[in-house]
Design an enzyme around this catalytic site. Structure first.
Site, PDB file in Angstrom:
ATOM      1  N   TYR A  57     -11.256   7.322  -1.751  1.00  0.00           N
ATOM      2  CA  TYR A  57     -11.048   6.927  -3.145  1.00  0.00           C
ATOM      3  C   TYR A  57     -10.793   8.092  -4.093  1.00  0.00           C
ATOM      4  O   TYR A  57     -10.072   7.954  -5.066  1.00  0.00           O
ATOM      5  CB  TYR A  57     -12.239   6.094  -3.639  1.00  0.00           C
ATOM      6  N   GLN A  85      -1.145   3.515   5.996  1.00  0.00           N
ATOM      7  CA  GLN A  85       0.277   3.306   5.661  1.00  0.00           C
ATOM      8  C   GLN A  85       0.446   3.127   4.159  1.00  0.00           C
ATOM      9  O   GLN A  85       1.517   2.749   3.698  1.00  0.00           O
ATOM     10  CB  GLN A  85       0.813   2.055   6.368  1.00  0.00           C
ATOM     11  N   GLY A  86      -0.614   3.353   3.389  1.00  0.00           N
ATOM     12  CA  GLY A  86      -0.511   3.231   1.942  1.00  0.00           C
ATOM     13  C   GLY A  86      -0.747   1.829   1.406  1.00  0.00           C
ATOM     14  O   GLY A  86      -0.534   1.579   0.220  1.00  0.00           O
TER      15      GLY A  86
END
Length: 138
Positions: free
Chosen positions: A119, A87-88
């Site tokens: 990443y 979901q960020g």
């Protein structure tokens, strides 16, 4: 997913059980000393910068950084509750962490191999020159 808006804090005082509970709810729990509360207490107390993510009063994410704020920052832990992943939240925790550092500061982390795909899109560059010395004893 009926989640409220996620709020981010850099001043939250976490209890050791609160932190351990979150690490267990994230995949990071497998690689952190969740059965050693005294170690966790020091991990929380001595972090230079700690960003937390909250869904109401539920702790759902943490970014724990050791840094001099000007030259280098080591993002020691990035943990997000598995129920809240994708979901960020991790990305936002990293961004809030960077905002707490001077613009001249690099952000460095060690990632599990599985996390490489996570990443790289965030702007981290892989550096194979890391050298790690294991703890003296467990």
């Amino acid at each position: 997913m009926g989640h409220m808006a996620i709020t981010y804090r850099d001043d939250a005082r976490l209890s050791v059980p609160q932190a351990i509970d979150l690490y267990r709810r994230s995949t990071l729990g497998e690689r952190r000393p969740v059965d050693q509360p005294a170690v966790f207490e020091d991990m929380l107390r001595h972090a230079d910068l700690m960003l937390t993510a909250w869904d109401g009063d539920r702790l759902v994410g943490i970014a724990r950084t050791l840094t001099d704020f000007a030259y280098v920052a080591y993002l020691a832990d990035l943990a997000v509750d598995e129920a809240y992943q994708r979901q960020g939240i991790g990305k936002a925790l990293i961004e809030h962490t960077r905002q707490g550092l001077q613009p001249t500061c690099s952000l460095v982390l060690l990632a599990a191999p599985k996390a490489a795909d996570y990443y790289e899109p965030l702007g981290f560059e892989h550096n194979p020159r890391a050298w790690v010395m294991a703890p003296r004893s467990v």
